[in-house]
Design a protein around this motif. Structure first.
Motif, PDB file in Angstrom:
ATOM      1  N   LEU A 175       0.848  -1.190   0.000  1.00 38.11           N
ATOM      2  CA  LEU A 175       0.000   0.000   0.000  1.00 38.11           C
ATOM      3  C   LEU A 175       0.883   1.239   0.000  1.00 38.11           C
ATOM      4  O   LEU A 175       1.711   1.415   0.904  1.00 38.11           O
ATOM      5  CB  LEU A 175      -0.890  -0.008   1.246  1.00 38.11           C
ATOM      6  CG  LEU A 175      -1.661   1.269   1.574  1.00 38.11           C
ATOM      7  CD1 LEU A 175      -2.785   1.473   0.570  1.00 38.11           C
ATOM      8  CD2 LEU A 175      -2.208   1.204   2.993  1.00 38.11           C
ATOM      9  N   SER A 177       1.921   4.731   0.885  1.00 36.48           N
ATOM     10  CA  SER A 177       1.517   5.528   2.043  1.00 36.48           C
ATOM     11  C   SER A 177       2.534   6.634   2.307  1.00 36.48           C
ATOM     12  O   SER A 177       3.732   6.474   2.049  1.00 36.48           O
ATOM     13  CB  SER A 177       1.404   4.630   3.279  1.00 36.48           C
ATOM     14  OG  SER A 177       1.124   5.394   4.438  1.00 36.48           O
ATOM     15  N   VAL A 197      -1.436  -1.195  -4.114  1.00 33.81           N
ATOM     16  CA  VAL A 197      -2.561  -0.270  -3.990  1.00 33.81           C
ATOM     17  C   VAL A 197      -2.043   1.161  -3.924  1.00 33.81           C
ATOM     18  O   VAL A 197      -1.163   1.483  -3.116  1.00 33.81           O
ATOM     19  CB  VAL A 197      -3.396  -0.575  -2.727  1.00 33.81           C
ATOM     20  CG1 VAL A 197      -4.575   0.388  -2.625  1.00 33.81           C
ATOM     21  CG2 VAL A 197      -3.883  -2.015  -2.751  1.00 33.81           C
ATOM     22  N   SER A 198      -2.601   2.017  -4.778  1.00 34.82           N
ATOM     23  CA  SER A 198      -2.206   3.422  -4.830  1.00 34.82           C
ATOM     24  C   SER A 198      -3.462   4.281  -4.913  1.00 34.82           C
ATOM     25  O   SER A 198      -4.438   3.910  -5.573  1.00 34.82           O
ATOM     26  CB  SER A 198      -1.309   3.663  -6.051  1.00 34.82           C
ATOM     27  OG  SER A 198      -0.862   4.997  -6.109  1.00 34.82           O
ATOM     28  N   GLU A 208      -9.462   4.550   4.768  1.00 38.12           N
ATOM     29  CA  GLU A 208      -9.174   3.555   3.732  1.00 38.12           C
ATOM     30  C   GLU A 208      -7.814   2.903   3.967  1.00 38.12           C
ATOM     31  O   GLU A 208      -7.659   1.687   3.805  1.00 38.12           O
ATOM     32  CB  GLU A 208      -9.227   4.218   2.355  1.00 38.12           C
ATOM     33  CG  GLU A 208     -10.647   4.580   1.915  1.00 38.12           C
ATOM     34  CD  GLU A 208     -10.679   5.468   0.686  1.00 38.12           C
ATOM     35  OE1 GLU A 208     -11.687   5.429  -0.037  1.00 38.12           O
ATOM     36  OE2 GLU A 208      -9.703   6.221   0.459  1.00 38.12           O
ATOM     37  N   GLU A 209      -6.825   3.708   4.345  1.00 42.23           N
ATOM     38  CA  GLU A 209      -5.509   3.134   4.652  1.00 42.23           C
ATOM     39  C   GLU A 209      -5.603   2.157   5.812  1.00 42.23           C
ATOM     40  O   GLU A 209      -5.028   1.061   5.768  1.00 42.23           O
ATOM     41  CB  GLU A 209      -4.502   4.242   4.974  1.00 42.23           C
ATOM     42  CG  GLU A 209      -3.915   4.922   3.761  1.00 42.23           C
ATOM     43  CD  GLU A 209      -2.560   5.558   4.060  1.00 42.23           C
ATOM     44  OE1 GLU A 209      -1.841   5.051   4.949  1.00 42.23           O
ATOM     45  OE2 GLU A 209      -2.222   6.551   3.397  1.00 42.23           O
ATOM     46  N   ALA A 212      -7.066  -1.103   4.659  1.00 39.83           N
ATOM     47  CA  ALA A 212      -6.131  -1.896   3.861  1.00 39.83           C
ATOM     48  C   ALA A 212      -5.062  -2.535   4.747  1.00 39.83           C
ATOM     49  O   ALA A 212      -4.693  -3.705   4.559  1.00 39.83           O
ATOM     50  CB  ALA A 212      -5.486  -1.025   2.788  1.00 39.83           C
ATOM     51  N   PHE A 217      -2.269  -5.529   4.007  1.00 39.61           N
ATOM     52  CA  PHE A 217      -1.384  -4.801   3.105  1.00 39.61           C
ATOM     53  C   PHE A 217      -0.316  -4.060   3.912  1.00 39.61           C
ATOM     54  O   PHE A 217      -0.618  -3.454   4.943  1.00 39.61           O
ATOM     55  CB  PHE A 217      -2.180  -3.819   2.247  1.00 39.61           C
ATOM     56  CG  PHE A 217      -2.997  -4.491   1.180  1.00 39.61           C
ATOM     57  CD1 PHE A 217      -2.505  -4.635  -0.105  1.00 39.61           C
ATOM     58  CD2 PHE A 217      -4.250  -5.009   1.476  1.00 39.61           C
ATOM     59  CE1 PHE A 217      -3.247  -5.275  -1.080  1.00 39.61           C
ATOM     60  CE2 PHE A 217      -5.003  -5.655   0.506  1.00 39.61           C
ATOM     61  CZ  PHE A 217      -4.500  -5.791  -0.777  1.00 39.61           C
ATOM     62  N   PRO A 219       2.450  -1.029   4.318  1.00 38.47           N
ATOM     63  CA  PRO A 219       2.677   0.314   3.777  1.00 38.47           C
ATOM     64  C   PRO A 219       4.099   0.467   3.243  1.00 38.47           C
ATOM     65  O   PRO A 219       5.057  -0.024   3.845  1.00 38.47           O
ATOM     66  CB  PRO A 219       2.440   1.216   4.990  1.00 38.47           C
ATOM     67  CG  PRO A 219       2.810   0.362   6.163  1.00 38.47           C
ATOM     68  CD  PRO A 219       2.409  -1.039   5.792  1.00 38.47           C
TER      69      PRO A 219
END
Length: 242
Positions: A175, A177, A197-198, A208-209, A212, A217, A219
């Protein structure tokens, strides 16, 4: 030699008509009977083995082009690592450019998402038309760059629905971040298959972060500079694929 994406079963010796898009391309190039071209259908002949076929134009009509398929040649130009790019759709024509360049780099699939901060809002028939448009861009990019595996562009989904459907990542999940203390992408061991994921312009929201991260996921960061959404996704792909 001109290359054409032909998503049908290709067999040496077969005579067939090119799909409408490929036929129009051949007519624009003013090919004549006897011209030699390259066809590929994006299908693996064996696990991880892709290739292309030599073909000869046998007939040029007003709206149709007939060819005879020749020999198959294995030509695996795909990256060893499969990267599934999942991203909040950037606005305007930036997604078109991103899809083209991601296909050239060798992305495996692209999952467009609607997120809390998405500027472009897509749903229903409009979303379906956009996905078809992006798929055609990916096909054209593979024709140009020599790729024999066309990345799949999945239907647009809301971020939350996609995350619920995906569940905990079955392979490496990363992810992008900007949180403090996040590890750089270059320092992460990715494995052979990655879902990356971007976010869109402005990134993913904190909620949302968090969702995830809770789904497994990890970071990662691309460094201290703030990159545009489409730039960040492509830098990440290049880091993992090239």
């Amino acid at each position: 030699m001109p290359r054409f994406y032909c998503p049908v079963d290709l067999q040496p010796g077969a005579v067939l008509e090119l799909p409408a898009g490929a036929a129009r391309h051949a007519q624009v190039l003013r090919l004549q009977p006897g011209a030699v071209i390259t066809l590929f259908n994006g299908q693996a002949q064996a696990p991880g083995v892709y290739g292309e076929y030599e073909a000869t134009v046998t007939q040029m009509g007003r709206s149709n082009v007939q060819v005879r398929v020749g020999a198959f040649a294995a030509a695996t130009r795909e990256p060893a690592r499969q990267v599934h790019l999942t991203l909040g759709v950037p606005a305007n024509e930036r997604m078109d450019w991103l899809v083209e360049k991601a296909a050239e780099l060798g992305v495996a699939t692209i999952q467009p998402l609607m997120t809390e901060r998405s500027v472009l809002r897509l749903s229903g028939e409009r979303a379906d038309r956009k996905v078809a448009h992006w798929q055609s861009i990916a096909q054209a990019a593979c024709e140009q760059c020599g790729g024999n595996r066309v990345p799949q562009i999945w239907p647009v989904q809301p971020f939350t629905a996609w995350l619920v459907q995906t569940g905990r990542a079955q392979h490496t999940g990363l992810l992008l971040s900007l949180r403090d203390g996040t590890q750089g992408l270059r320092g992460v061991s990715c494995g052979d298959e990655v879902t990356f994921v971007s976010g869109p312009e402005g990134g993913l929201s904190a909620q949302e972060e968090d969702a995830a991260l809770a789904a497994g996921f990890a970071p990662v960061t691309l460094g201290p500079r703030v990159l545009r959404a489409e730039t960040a996704a492509l830098v990440a792909l290049a880091t993992m694929l090239v």
